[in-house]
Design an enzyme around this catalytic site. Structure first.
Site, PDB file in Angstrom:
ATOM      1  N   HIS A 183       1.135  -1.220   0.162  1.00 51.91           N
ATOM      2  CA  HIS A 183      -0.231   0.373  -0.231  1.00 51.91           C
ATOM      3  C   HIS A 183       0.932   0.748   0.173  1.00 51.91           C
ATOM      4  CE1 HIS A 183      -2.983   2.766   0.369  1.00 51.91           C
ATOM      5  NE2 HIS A 183      -1.801   3.656   1.935  1.00 51.91           N
TER       6      HIS A 183
ATOM      7  N   TYR B 227       1.923   5.509  -2.861  1.00 50.30           N
ATOM      8  CA  TYR B 227       2.630   6.465  -1.774  1.00 50.30           C
ATOM      9  C   TYR B 227       3.867   7.267  -2.409  1.00 50.30           C
ATOM     10  CZ  TYR B 227      -1.843   6.608  -0.626  1.00 50.30           C
ATOM     11  OH  TYR B 227      -2.990   6.498  -0.928  1.00 50.30           O
TER      12      TYR B 227
ATOM     13  N   HIS C 297      -8.539   1.594 -11.997  1.00 49.63           N
ATOM     14  CA  HIS C 297      -7.951   2.532 -10.228  1.00 49.63           C
ATOM     15  C   HIS C 297      -6.593   3.206 -10.892  1.00 49.63           C
ATOM     16  CE1 HIS C 297      -7.408   4.026  -6.868  1.00 49.63           C
ATOM     17  NE2 HIS C 297      -6.710   3.224  -6.251  1.00 49.63           N
ATOM     18  N   PHE C 298      -6.418   2.250 -11.186  1.00 51.00           N
ATOM     19  CA  PHE C 298      -4.939   2.355 -10.769  1.00 51.00           C
ATOM     20  C   PHE C 298      -4.485   2.890 -12.106  1.00 51.00           C
ATOM     21  CE2 PHE C 298      -3.653  -2.479 -11.267  1.00 51.00           C
ATOM     22  CZ  PHE C 298      -2.965  -2.697 -12.555  1.00 51.00           C
ATOM     23  N   HIS C 299      -4.437   2.742 -13.280  1.00 48.90           N
ATOM     24  CA  HIS C 299      -3.956   3.697 -14.307  1.00 48.90           C
ATOM     25  C   HIS C 299      -4.384   5.606 -14.205  1.00 48.90           C
ATOM     26  CE1 HIS C 299      -3.157  -0.345 -15.633  1.00 48.90           C
ATOM     27  NE2 HIS C 299      -1.957   0.126 -16.920  1.00 48.90           N
TER      28      HIS C 299
ATOM     29  N   ARG D 151      -8.996  -9.610 -13.843  1.00 47.42           N
ATOM     30  CA  ARG D 151      -7.980  -8.311 -13.759  1.00 47.42           C
ATOM     31  C   ARG D 151      -7.347 -10.152 -13.961  1.00 47.42           C
ATOM     32  NH1 ARG D 151      -5.211  -5.746  -8.653  1.00 47.42           N
ATOM     33  NH2 ARG D 151      -3.131  -5.876 -10.248  1.00 47.42           N
ATOM     34  N   ARG D 152      -5.709  -8.927 -14.193  1.00 50.94           N
ATOM     35  CA  ARG D 152      -4.328 -10.027 -14.791  1.00 50.94           C
ATOM     36  C   ARG D 152      -5.008 -11.880 -15.390  1.00 50.94           C
ATOM     37  NH1 ARG D 152      -1.598  -9.709  -8.965  1.00 50.94           N
ATOM     38  NH2 ARG D 152      -0.054  -8.011  -9.744  1.00 50.94           N
TER      39      ARG D 152
HETATM   40 FE1  HAS Z   1      -5.199   2.901  -5.268  1.00 53.28          FE
HETATM   41  C1  HAS Z   1      -5.777  -0.727  -5.304  1.00 53.28           C
HETATM   42  C2  HAS Z   1      -7.783   2.719  -2.100  1.00 53.28           C
HETATM   43  C3  HAS Z   1      -4.675   6.347  -4.120  1.00 53.28           C
HETATM   44  C4  HAS Z   1      -2.555   3.048  -6.828  1.00 53.28           C
HETATM   45  N1  HAS Z   1      -4.670   1.399  -5.634  1.00 53.28           N
HETATM   46  C5  HAS Z   1      -4.685   0.060  -6.287  1.00 53.28           C
HETATM   47  C6  HAS Z   1      -3.632  -0.882  -6.787  1.00 53.28           C
HETATM   48  C7  HAS Z   1      -2.366   0.303  -7.130  1.00 53.28           C
HETATM   49  C8  HAS Z   1      -3.186   1.221  -6.894  1.00 53.28           C
HETATM   50  C9  HAS Z   1      -1.413  -0.160  -7.865  1.00 53.28           C
HETATM   51  O1  HAS Z   1      -8.727   0.700  -0.603  1.00 53.28           O
HETATM   52  C10 HAS Z   1      -3.978  -2.268  -7.242  1.00 53.28           C
HETATM   53  C11 HAS Z   1      -2.459  -2.756  -6.743  1.00 53.28           C
HETATM   54  C12 HAS Z   1      -2.905  -4.314  -6.677  1.00 53.28           C
HETATM   55  O2  HAS Z   1      -2.045  -4.703  -8.033  1.00 53.28           O
HETATM   56  O3  HAS Z   1      -3.862  -5.422  -6.783  1.00 53.28           O
HETATM   57  N2  HAS Z   1      -5.966   4.051  -4.005  1.00 53.28           N
HETATM   58  C13 HAS Z   1      -6.832   3.957  -2.582  1.00 53.28           C
HETATM   59  C14 HAS Z   1      -7.306   5.266  -1.847  1.00 53.28           C
HETATM   60  C15 HAS Z   1      -6.513   5.674  -2.431  1.00 53.28           C
HETATM   61  C16 HAS Z   1      -5.412   5.690  -3.910  1.00 53.28           C
HETATM   62  C17 HAS Z   1      -8.234   5.529  -0.781  1.00 53.28           C
HETATM   63  N3  HAS Z   1      -3.506   4.411  -5.571  1.00 53.28           N
HETATM   64  C18 HAS Z   1      -3.390   5.804  -4.983  1.00 53.28           C
HETATM   65  C19 HAS Z   1      -2.424   6.179  -4.847  1.00 53.28           C
HETATM   66  C20 HAS Z   1      -2.095   4.885  -6.066  1.00 53.28           C
HETATM   67  C21 HAS Z   1      -2.364   3.823  -6.497  1.00 53.28           C
HETATM   68  C22 HAS Z   1      -2.308   7.644  -5.113  1.00 53.28           C
HETATM   69  C23 HAS Z   1      -0.641   5.360  -6.490  1.00 53.28           C
HETATM   70  C24 HAS Z   1      -0.177   6.105  -7.426  1.00 53.28           C
HETATM   71  N4  HAS Z   1      -6.628   0.730  -3.947  1.00 53.28           N
HETATM   72  C25 HAS Z   1      -7.360   1.257  -2.550  1.00 53.28           C
HETATM   73  C26 HAS Z   1      -7.229   0.284  -2.479  1.00 53.28           C
HETATM   74  C27 HAS Z   1      -7.364  -0.657  -3.385  1.00 53.28           C
HETATM   75  C28 HAS Z   1      -6.231   0.031  -4.417  1.00 53.28           C
HETATM   76  C29 HAS Z   1      -8.884   0.144  -1.274  1.00 53.28           C
HETATM   77  C30 HAS Z   1      -7.247  -2.416  -3.664  1.00 53.28           C
HETATM   78  C31 HAS Z   1      -8.722  -2.172  -4.306  1.00 53.28           C
HETATM   79  C32 HAS Z   1      -8.766  -3.843  -4.139  1.00 53.28           C
HETATM   80  O4  HAS Z   1     -10.003  -4.866  -3.627  1.00 53.28           O
HETATM   81  O5  HAS Z   1      -7.780  -5.073  -4.766  1.00 53.28           O
HETATM   82  C33 HAS Z   1      -6.570   7.722  -1.965  1.00 53.28           C
HETATM   83  O6  HAS Z   1      -5.152   8.288  -1.288  1.00 53.28           O
HETATM   84  C34 HAS Z   1      -7.139   8.371  -3.188  1.00 53.28           C
HETATM   85  C35 HAS Z   1      -6.832  10.283  -2.953  1.00 53.28           C
HETATM   86  C36 HAS Z   1      -7.315  11.449  -3.773  1.00 53.28           C
HETATM   87  C37 HAS Z   1      -8.248  12.432  -4.280  1.00 53.28           C
HETATM   88  C38 HAS Z   1      -7.357  13.128  -5.101  1.00 53.28           C
HETATM   89  C39 HAS Z   1      -7.158  13.818  -4.844  1.00 53.28           C
HETATM   90  C40 HAS Z   1      -6.830  15.364  -6.711  1.00 53.28           C
HETATM   91  C41 HAS Z   1      -5.950  15.706  -6.228  1.00 53.28           C
HETATM   92  C42 HAS Z   1      -5.337  16.417  -8.089  1.00 53.28           C
HETATM   93  C43 HAS Z   1      -5.837  18.221  -8.098  1.00 53.28           C
HETATM   94  C44 HAS Z   1      -5.698  18.856  -9.171  1.00 53.28           C
HETATM   95  C45 HAS Z   1      -4.600  19.372 -10.169  1.00 53.28           C
HETATM   96  C46 HAS Z   1      -5.012  19.475 -11.213  1.00 53.28           C
HETATM   97  C47 HAS Z   1      -3.551  19.464  -9.750  1.00 53.28           C
HETATM   98  C48 HAS Z   1      -7.901  12.768  -2.461  1.00 53.28           C
HETATM   99  C49 HAS Z   1      -4.639  16.064  -5.849  1.00 53.28           C
HETATM  100  C50 HAS Z   1      -6.024  20.888 -11.409  1.00 53.28           C
HETATM  101  C51 HAS Z   1      -6.370  21.174 -13.051  1.00 53.28           C
HETATM  102  C52 HAS Z   1      -6.667  22.620 -14.012  1.00 53.28           C
HETATM  103  C53 HAS Z   1      -6.798  22.958 -14.822  1.00 53.28           C
HETATM  104  C54 HAS Z   1      -7.646  23.023 -12.693  1.00 53.28           C
HETATM  105 CU    CU Z   2      -3.493   0.598  -0.895  1.00 48.08          CU
END
Ligand code: HAS
Ligand code: CU
Length: 602
Positions: A265, A269, A416-418, A479-480
């Site tokens: 996990h 980050y 999700h992860f892409h 998946r996979r």
């Molecule tokens: Fe995730 C599974 C929950 C974030 C990557 N995640 C994965 C896997 C990967 C991955 C690779 O709870 C699969 C792993 C595998 O092979 O099995 N993930 C979350 C949650 C968040 C989250 C709650 N994940 C990420 C990030 C990753 C990532 C970051 C990679 C970098 N994820 C899960 C869960 C699983 C999971 C379960 C397991 C699922 C399963 O059943 O297998 C949170 O941290 C997300 C928080 C994000 C936000 C978005 C904030 C937005 C921002 C953008 C600002 C905008 C800008 C642009 C700068 C709240 C900061 C403005 C532009 C203008 C023009 C105005």
């Molecule tokens: Cu995780």
């Protein structure tokens, strides 16, 4: 930005005089020298870590095209009545060999070595000095290259088709695990060097001063990862490597999975935080000479990622042997770890609004159009942020225990992860390369318009791809899985016929996945054309390059709590939380249940 930069006021003289600095007139015009006393060898190490990262990206993207072809196979069958097998064409044994190379090169090589490069550079920039130890700097570089060479050989020789999670009892050749160990140790060397550099900075007349924000976030990123990596280190060194070497003949698959996800996990980050460093501290400056909103907020956000490290059980909601209490604690803490990203969302957008208004933007949303969308380093990061909004939301879906039962192990997770690692991280890193490669090589960015097009192509591709994967996942697509070879797929009943066949007709999902994946690959090709064009270009920058770091935050360091800088204290609290939360998991799980043997399939 980088090409309209003035010469530093003070000449850069190395204090120890040990290595030549970038000091002659010709070198000054070719190289970036906004780090006092920096040695060429420091920048060269950063550059070769970055190049290794790009090698990883290239290999990973190439495998992505093969995976897209697997999903698109049915189109060829339907339209042209012929099948295609690109895996055979490039000499790979199976879809799973390609998928292993894809996962390892992108999730581990591309990201880790980018961190090694970028976090070293930001630490030097912020503390205004070269890295304290040349030995650690070189060790990190050579370990990373050797580790990647070992792992790459194992995977290409089909001796390590175990996917990036290498779940036992799938077994790889020892060289694969040794390669992974080297790569992880290279990141530890980077951290050790950062800490030594910080100590040197303190001793150099900065005792009792607040740690500069850029150095603080760069160091917390690596500390967070160091603590996170202990799980995988124990897994590999105590269990998997001895078993693969034949020193032990049995292993506990479930226990090693728990150790893997302890790291698995927070590893996400570790991929994300270097990008947050850029979004907070570089993007505002690049987007319009804007400022970070609040020093204290940024420190709190990074510390939150350190403290909320032990939530890996949310990858194991369906696993046996883990008590429901642990699963409950994990989903609750996962909801907590959503918030530092929400804070980042508001804070970075506030800085971007500031930038847009500095550039003459008016009205509620008029500032958005005034941002420099024609600069690929900016457009890439903005689009990556927009993609991450959907990525973050889908993370919350995964984290919700009952909904996870529907999406776990389906293609939804791939969607999700892409959007997260595949866009927020990968597209941002590509965008960062558009200023970092000129900074490190002294060459002008080549093919600027192509680079801007590349960023749009990527986001377009990933949206189509993830839409396909998520739809397929909700309709039960695993998946996979080598879908083109799956015998249970019912391709001939129309979808949504109301009698249950929606579960097996994944044509639309597959088609979108294939289309989106191919567009992403083409975008990747454009990226490499621009980068290679830049490296081999004859057009050198005329001016000294500077890193585009934002100025003093609106709420400056004087308004943030000094206790936030107590790195040792926060690391100790984080370790304590790990012990409490994982202590409960292990207490219920142990003793080990060893099973004999290991498998090599595919
Ligand atoms: Fe995730 C599974 C929950 C974030 C990557 N995640 C994965 C896997 C990967 C991955 C690779 O709870 C699969 C792993 C595998 O092979 O099995 N993930 C979350 C949650 C968040 C989250 C709650 N994940 C990420 C990030 C990753 C990532 C970051 C990679 C970098 N994820 C899960 C869960 C699983 C999971 C379960 C397991 C699922 C399963 O059943 O297998 C949170 O941290 C997300 C928080 C994000 C936000 C978005 C904030 C937005 C921002 C953008 C600002 C905008 C800008 C642009 C700068 C709240 C900061 C403005 C532009 C203008 C023009 C105005
Ligand atoms: Cu995780």
């Amino acid at each position: 930005m980088t090409d309209t930069i003035d010469t530093p006021a003070t000449p850069d003289v190395p204090e120890d005089g040990a290595e030549p600095i970038i000091g002659t007139e010709t070198q000054r015009s070719r190289w970036s020298i906004d780090i006092p006393g920096v040695r060429q060898a420091d920048l060269r190490a950063v550059k070769w870590q970055l190049y290794l990262s790009l090698v990883g990206l290239f290999l990973g993207l190439s495998m992505g095209l093969l995976q897209a072809s697997d999903r698109g196979d049915f189109v060829l069958e339907d339209v042209f009545n012929r099948s295609i097998n690109l895996y055979d064409a490039v000499g790979l044994q199976s879809y799973y060999q390609g998928l292993t190379i894809h996962g390892v090169t992108l999730a581990l090589v591309f990201t880790f070595t980018f961190s090694n490069a970028f976090m070293s550079l930001t630490t030097m920039k912020s503390l205004k000095r070269p890295l304290a130890s040349a030995v650690l700097r070189d060790a990190s570089l050579y370990l990373a290259w050797t580790g990647v060479a070992l792992a790459a050989w194992s995977m290409l020789a089909n001796k390590a088709t175990v996917l990036f999670t290498f779940y036992p009892p799938l077994q790889a050749t020892p060289a694969f695990y040794i390669g992974a160990v080297f790569l992880v140790v290279s990141t530890w060397c980077t951290l050790a060097n950062q800490l030594l550099t910080l100590r040197q900075w303190r001793r150099d007349g900065h005792e009792g001063e607040r740690i500069p924000l850029l150095a603080f976030v760069s160091i917390i990123t690596e500390i967070m990862w160091f603590l996170a990596s202990i799980g995988i280190a124990i897994e590999v060194l105590v269990f998997v490597l001895p078993w693969s070497l034949g020193l032990t003949d049995s292993i506990d698959p479930q226990f090693t999975r728990i150790l893997f996800w302890f790291t698995g996990h927070p590893i996400v980050y570790f991929w994300l935080l270097p990008v947050y460093v850029s979004w907070y501290l570089f993007l505002p400056e690049q987007a319009g000479k804007a400022r970070v909103a609040s020093d204290g907020l940024v420190r709190v956000v990074f510390l939150a990622f350190l403290l909320l490290l032990p939530v890996g059980i949310h990858h194991q909601f369906t696993d046996p042997g883990i008590p429901f209490t642990s699963k409950t604690i994990s989903w609750m803490l996962t909801f907590c770890i959503f918030f530092p990203s929400v804070a980042t969302f508001f804070s970075v957008i506030a800085s971007l609004e500031n930038a847009g208004r500095n550039r003459g933007g008016k009205g509620l949303l008029g500032w958005i159009w005034r941002l420099p969308w024609g600069d690929p380093a900016v457009s890439g990061q903005l689009l990556a942020g927009i993609g991450f909004i959907l990525g973050g939301v889908s993370g919350l879906i995964n984290a919700s225990y009952t909904v996870n039962m529907v999406v776990h192990n389906t293609a939804f997770i791939v969607g999700h992860f892409h959007l997260t690692v595949g866009t927020a991280v990968a597209l941002s890193i590509m965008a960062i390369c558009y200023w970092l490669v000129p900074y490190l090589t002294g060459k002008k960015l080549w093919g600027r318009r192509l680079a801007v097009a590349q960023t749009w192509l990527w986001i377009g591709g990933v949206f189509i791809f993830s839409r396909g994967q998520m739809q397929g996942g909700i309709a039960g697509m695993p998946r996979r899985t080598n879908i083109s070879a799956a015998t249970y797929v019912d391709r001939f009943t129309p979808p949504l016929d109301g009698v249950g066949n929606i579960m097996k007709n994944w044509d639309v999902a597959d088609g979108l996945t294939a289309l989106g994946g191919t567009i992403m690959f083409l975008s990747g090709v454009c990226f490499f054309i621009v980068i290679l064009g830049t490296i081999y270009s004859k057009r050198q920058v005329a001016e000294v390059q500077r890193m585009p770091v934002a100025d003093e935050p609106f709420h400056p360091v004087s308004q943030s709590w000094p206790i936030l800088d107590r790195i040792g204290l926060w690391s100790a609290i984080a370790s304590g939380l790990v012990l409490v939360i994982y202590g409960e998991v292990f207490f219920h799980y142990l003793p080990l249940e060893l099973i004999p043997g290991g498998f090599r399939v595919w």
